[in-house]
Write a protein that holds these residues in place. Structure first.
Motif, PDB file in Angstrom:
ATOM      1  N   ARG A 124      -5.709 -21.161   4.893  1.00  0.00           N
ATOM      2  CA  ARG A 124      -5.782 -20.307   6.077  1.00  0.00           C
ATOM      3  C   ARG A 124      -5.984 -21.166   7.316  1.00  0.00           C
ATOM      4  NH1 ARG A 124     -11.649 -17.135   6.286  1.00  0.00           N
ATOM      5  NH2 ARG A 124     -12.979 -18.987   6.253  1.00  0.00           N
ATOM      6  N   VAL A 125      -5.460 -20.663   8.444  1.00  0.00           N
ATOM      7  CA  VAL A 125      -5.575 -21.381   9.698  1.00  0.00           C
ATOM      8  C   VAL A 125      -5.466 -20.378  10.843  1.00  0.00           C
ATOM      9  CG1 VAL A 125      -3.071 -21.860   9.710  1.00  0.00           C
ATOM     10  CG2 VAL A 125      -4.606 -23.253  11.111  1.00  0.00           C
ATOM     11  N   ASP A 126      -6.269 -20.572  11.873  1.00  0.00           N
ATOM     12  CA  ASP A 126      -6.194 -19.708  13.056  1.00  0.00           C
ATOM     13  C   ASP A 126      -5.093 -20.230  13.967  1.00  0.00           C
ATOM     14  OD1 ASP A 126      -6.632 -18.288  15.503  1.00  0.00           O
ATOM     15  OD2 ASP A 126      -8.719 -17.954  14.907  1.00  0.00           O
ATOM     16  N   VAL A 127      -4.075 -19.396  14.194  1.00  0.00           N
ATOM     17  CA  VAL A 127      -2.925 -19.821  14.996  1.00  0.00           C
ATOM     18  C   VAL A 127      -2.900 -19.147  16.364  1.00  0.00           C
ATOM     19  CG1 VAL A 127      -1.497 -20.449  13.016  1.00  0.00           C
ATOM     20  CG2 VAL A 127      -1.446 -18.089  13.877  1.00  0.00           C
ATOM     21  N   GLY A 128      -3.943 -18.373  16.685  1.00  0.00           N
ATOM     22  CA  GLY A 128      -4.101 -17.856  18.046  1.00  0.00           C
ATOM     23  C   GLY A 128      -3.229 -16.683  18.427  1.00  0.00           C
ATOM     24  N   VAL A 129      -2.557 -16.077  17.471  1.00  0.00           N
ATOM     25  CA  VAL A 129      -1.733 -14.904  17.754  1.00  0.00           C
ATOM     26  C   VAL A 129      -1.843 -13.959  16.563  1.00  0.00           C
ATOM     27  CG1 VAL A 129       0.378 -15.918  16.776  1.00  0.00           C
ATOM     28  CG2 VAL A 129       0.559 -14.106  18.497  1.00  0.00           C
ATOM     29  N   LYS A 130      -1.792 -12.663  16.824  1.00  0.00           N
ATOM     30  CA  LYS A 130      -1.888 -11.689  15.743  1.00  0.00           C
ATOM     31  C   LYS A 130      -0.512 -11.387  15.161  1.00  0.00           C
ATOM     32  CE  LYS A 130      -6.081  -9.364  17.342  1.00  0.00           C
ATOM     33  NZ  LYS A 130      -6.690  -8.057  17.737  1.00  0.00           N
ATOM     34  N   GLY A 131      -0.511 -10.926  13.937  1.00  0.00           N
ATOM     35  CA  GLY A 131       0.728 -10.539  13.278  1.00  0.00           C
ATOM     36  C   GLY A 131       0.932  -9.040  13.329  1.00  0.00           C
ATOM     37  N   LEU A 132       2.150  -8.623  13.082  1.00  0.00           N
ATOM     38  CA  LEU A 132       2.451  -7.201  13.009  1.00  0.00           C
ATOM     39  C   LEU A 132       1.907  -6.634  11.698  1.00  0.00           C
ATOM     40  CD1 LEU A 132       6.178  -7.200  14.175  1.00  0.00           C
ATOM     41  CD2 LEU A 132       4.181  -6.513  15.515  1.00  0.00           C
ATOM     42  N   PRO A 133       1.363  -5.414  11.723  1.00  0.00           N
ATOM     43  CA  PRO A 133       0.939  -4.796  10.464  1.00  0.00           C
ATOM     44  C   PRO A 133       2.144  -4.495   9.589  1.00  0.00           C
ATOM     45  CG  PRO A 133       0.813  -3.213  12.268  1.00  0.00           C
ATOM     46  CD  PRO A 133       1.116  -4.544  12.887  1.00  0.00           C
ATOM     47  N   LEU A 134       1.949  -4.567   8.277  1.00  0.00           N
ATOM     48  CA  LEU A 134       3.029  -4.261   7.346  1.00  0.00           C
ATOM     49  C   LEU A 134       3.089  -2.753   7.108  1.00  0.00           C
ATOM     50  CD1 LEU A 134       2.562  -7.128   4.744  1.00  0.00           C
ATOM     51  CD2 LEU A 134       4.060  -7.061   6.746  1.00  0.00           C
ATOM     52  N   PHE A 135       4.288  -2.256   6.877  1.00  0.00           N
ATOM     53  CA  PHE A 135       4.460  -0.827   6.614  1.00  0.00           C
ATOM     54  C   PHE A 135       4.013  -0.486   5.199  1.00  0.00           C
ATOM     55  CE2 PHE A 135       7.680  -1.776   9.883  1.00  0.00           C
ATOM     56  CZ  PHE A 135       7.260  -0.896  10.859  1.00  0.00           C
ATOM     57  N   LYS A 136       3.705   0.800   4.999  1.00  0.00           N
ATOM     58  CA  LYS A 136       3.325   1.306   3.679  1.00  0.00           C
ATOM     59  C   LYS A 136       4.473   2.090   3.070  1.00  0.00           C
ATOM     60  CE  LYS A 136      -1.544   1.643   5.021  1.00  0.00           C
ATOM     61  NZ  LYS A 136      -2.745   2.537   5.111  1.00  0.00           N
ATOM     62  N   TYR A 137       4.447   2.164   1.754  1.00  0.00           N
ATOM     63  CA  TYR A 137       5.470   2.937   1.037  1.00  0.00           C
ATOM     64  C   TYR A 137       5.069   4.409   0.980  1.00  0.00           C
ATOM     65  CZ  TYR A 137       8.681   4.466  -2.597  1.00  0.00           C
ATOM     66  OH  TYR A 137       9.660   5.135  -3.298  1.00  0.00           O
ATOM     67  N   LYS A 138       6.045   5.278   1.210  1.00  0.00           N
ATOM     68  CA  LYS A 138       5.805   6.724   1.140  1.00  0.00           C
ATOM     69  C   LYS A 138       6.148   7.219  -0.263  1.00  0.00           C
ATOM     70  CE  LYS A 138       6.495   7.871   6.040  1.00  0.00           C
ATOM     71  NZ  LYS A 138       7.294   8.681   7.002  1.00  0.00           N
ATOM     72  N   LEU A 139       5.111   7.537  -1.016  1.00  0.00           N
ATOM     73  CA  LEU A 139       5.309   8.047  -2.367  1.00  0.00           C
ATOM     74  C   LEU A 139       5.511   9.558  -2.368  1.00  0.00           C
ATOM     75  CD1 LEU A 139       5.411   7.271  -5.343  1.00  0.00           C
ATOM     76  CD2 LEU A 139       2.927   7.570  -5.431  1.00  0.00           C
ATOM     77  N   SER A 140       4.816  10.248  -1.457  1.00  0.00           N
ATOM     78  CA  SER A 140       4.958  11.704  -1.326  1.00  0.00           C
ATOM     79  C   SER A 140       5.824  12.012  -0.116  1.00  0.00           C
ATOM     80  CB  SER A 140       3.589  12.353  -1.142  1.00  0.00           C
ATOM     81  OG  SER A 140       2.756  12.101  -2.252  1.00  0.00           O
ATOM     82  N   VAL A 141       6.841  12.842  -0.308  1.00  0.00           N
ATOM     83  CA  VAL A 141       7.760  13.177   0.774  1.00  0.00           C
ATOM     84  C   VAL A 141       7.926  14.690   0.865  1.00  0.00           C
ATOM     85  CG1 VAL A 141       9.018  11.023   0.680  1.00  0.00           C
ATOM     86  CG2 VAL A 141       9.724  12.888  -0.798  1.00  0.00           C
ATOM     87  N   ASP A 187       0.830  -1.195   0.000  1.00  0.00           N
ATOM     88  CA  ASP A 187       0.000   0.000   0.000  1.00  0.00           C
ATOM     89  C   ASP A 187       0.867   1.249   0.000  1.00  0.00           C
ATOM     90  OD1 ASP A 187      -2.268  -1.535   0.054  1.00  0.00           O
ATOM     91  OD2 ASP A 187      -2.826  -1.042   2.120  1.00  0.00           O
ATOM     92  N   ILE A 188       0.284   2.351  -0.493  1.00  0.00           N
ATOM     93  CA  ILE A 188       0.949   3.654  -0.479  1.00  0.00           C
ATOM     94  C   ILE A 188       0.334   4.484   0.638  1.00  0.00           C
ATOM     95  CG2 ILE A 188       1.459   5.737  -1.805  1.00  0.00           C
ATOM     96  CD1 ILE A 188       0.926   4.059  -4.350  1.00  0.00           C
ATOM     97  N   GLU A 189       1.166   5.077   1.455  1.00  0.00           N
ATOM     98  CA  GLU A 189       0.674   5.882   2.566  1.00  0.00           C
ATOM     99  C   GLU A 189      -0.186   7.039   2.059  1.00  0.00           C
ATOM    100  OE1 GLU A 189       2.926   8.629   5.695  1.00  0.00           O
ATOM    101  OE2 GLU A 189       3.243   6.492   6.087  1.00  0.00           O
ATOM    102  N   GLY A 190      -1.412   7.138   2.590  1.00  0.00           N
ATOM    103  CA  GLY A 190      -2.299   8.231   2.218  1.00  0.00           C
ATOM    104  C   GLY A 190      -3.049   8.045   0.917  1.00  0.00           C
ATOM    105  N   VAL A 191      -2.932   6.873   0.269  1.00  0.00           N
ATOM    106  CA  VAL A 191      -3.579   6.622  -1.016  1.00  0.00           C
ATOM    107  C   VAL A 191      -4.527   5.438  -0.875  1.00  0.00           C
ATOM    108  CG1 VAL A 191      -3.210   5.964  -3.433  1.00  0.00           C
ATOM    109  CG2 VAL A 191      -1.631   7.556  -2.310  1.00  0.00           C
ATOM    110  N   ASP A 192      -5.718   5.579  -1.427  1.00  0.00           N
ATOM    111  CA  ASP A 192      -6.691   4.501  -1.410  1.00  0.00           C
ATOM    112  C   ASP A 192      -6.142   3.337  -2.244  1.00  0.00           C
ATOM    113  OD1 ASP A 192      -8.892   2.770  -1.781  1.00  0.00           O
ATOM    114  OD2 ASP A 192     -10.316   4.431  -1.711  1.00  0.00           O
ATOM    115  N   PRO A 193      -5.960   2.149  -1.643  1.00  0.00           N
ATOM    116  CA  PRO A 193      -5.378   1.030  -2.396  1.00  0.00           C
ATOM    117  C   PRO A 193      -6.269   0.534  -3.517  1.00  0.00           C
ATOM    118  CG  PRO A 193      -6.165   0.288  -0.260  1.00  0.00           C
ATOM    119  CD  PRO A 193      -6.252   1.789  -0.243  1.00  0.00           C
TER     120      PRO A 193
END
Length: 317
Positions: free
Chosen positions: A300-317, A70-76
């Motif tokens: 898919r399988v429920d493993v009972g623990v959540k994952g870390l969210p993935l970072f987004k790419y910054k297109l506008s700086v 995903d791009i930060e601030g942009v609708d995917p």
């Protein structure tokens, strides 16, 4: 392997899609959707997780597509960033058109020699955005060129596509990349080393230091893609083994495994406590006839623990 090993058995696919090389699962939080790619068929698949498998949509490109972000601030639904044949690009999802931000040839030459590099021989592979909004993208030998050669590398593309830096040359299959819960450690898998490396990651400037191996794979198959859970463990797909391993980066011990009915497991992605798992074809039936029949499916399988969210790419700086 730990005596109290956690084990999950998965028998049926979530999507029986028959990808040739399913890869790069990514949770699109804005739409509660799962994106993933089929590198060899040049396709991006998207499924609305609330609506279920029948909602699957596919976009086909004219080059291999290996990873999305995903791009930060942009609708995917409008635009995302993708790893393609020649580098990193912005994709318009409504038109299917893309524009490169950086090509591998715009960075330093691959390999330790100063000889010119034939960039037609390589293609983008796995990668991920970092806490600074930059993107790390691996390059490796393209398909149909014989055996994979150490002619690839790991590139870092700056925010806004301003510059491309070769971080590691002479790689054969650079693969997944992720971060610890405190973002102070970067993990990187080089499949042909059968190793997951760790680096100290500087939160100020993103500089890497203190390289070490946190996991060495010595069993059947080769480590492919992974994601990190909120407790800091790596959920690592192992290609050629029918397994996803839950690995502690503290000592490299295996805490658990997800057992799947097909052989070539490629990558993982958390959605809540559910782990979605992509796979590749097993045309030679190396894992048996069931493995051949289900190769390329998504599980898919429920493993009972959540994952870390993935970072987004910054297109506008």
């Amino acid at each position: 392997m730990a005596n109290n090993l956690q084990v999950w058995e998965v028998a049926e696919p979530y999507l029986d899609l028959h990808c040739l090389l399913g890869e790069g699962p990514y949770y699109e939080e804005a739409t509660h959707s799962l994106r993933f790619v089929d590198i060899r068929q040049h396709r991006i698949h998207t499924v609305d997780l609330a609506a279920g498998p029948e909602s699957l949509k596919t976009l086909e490109l004219d080059v291999p597509v290996s990873v999305t972000v995903d791009i930060e601030g942009v609708d995917p639904r409008d635009k995302i960033v993708v790893g393609l044949k020649y580098g990193l690009a912005v994709l318009d999802r409504k038109t299917g058109q893309y524009e490169y931000l950086q090509k591998f040839s715009a960075g330093e030459g691959l390999g330790q020699s100063k000889a010119p590099v034939d960039y037609e021989r390589v293609r983008g592979n796995d990668g991920a955005a970092d806490p600074h909004g930059r993107f790390w993208l691996g390059a490796m030998t393209d398909f149909n060129l014989g055996d994979f050669q150490p002619e690839g590398g790991l590139f870092r593309i700056d925010t806004g596509g301003k510059a491309s830096t070769l971080i590691r040359p002479d790689l054969t299959i650079p693969n997944a990349l992720g971060f610890s819960p405190d973002n102070r450690t970067l993990y990187f898998t080089h499949t042909t080393d059968d190793a997951v490396y760790a680096f100290d990651y500087d939160l100020e400037d993103g500089h890497l230091s203190n390289e070490r191996v946190v996991y060495r794979h010595t069993a059947k198959g080769s480590p492919d893609g992974f994601r990190v859970d909120v407790e800091g463990n790596l959920w690592h797909a192992v290609y050629g083994s029918g397994r996803v391993l839950k690995i502690s980066p503290k000592d490299g011990s295996i805490l658990g495994e997800v057992r799947l009915p097909t052989n070539n497991i490629t990558c993982t992605q958390f959605v809540g406590t559910e782990l979605f798992i992509t796979t590749a074809e097993d045309e030679a039936a190396e894992g048996g006839e069931t493995s051949k029949a289900l190769g390329g499916a998504v599980f898919r399988v429920d493993v009972g623990v959540k994952g870390l969210p993935l970072f987004k790419y910054k297109l506008s700086v």
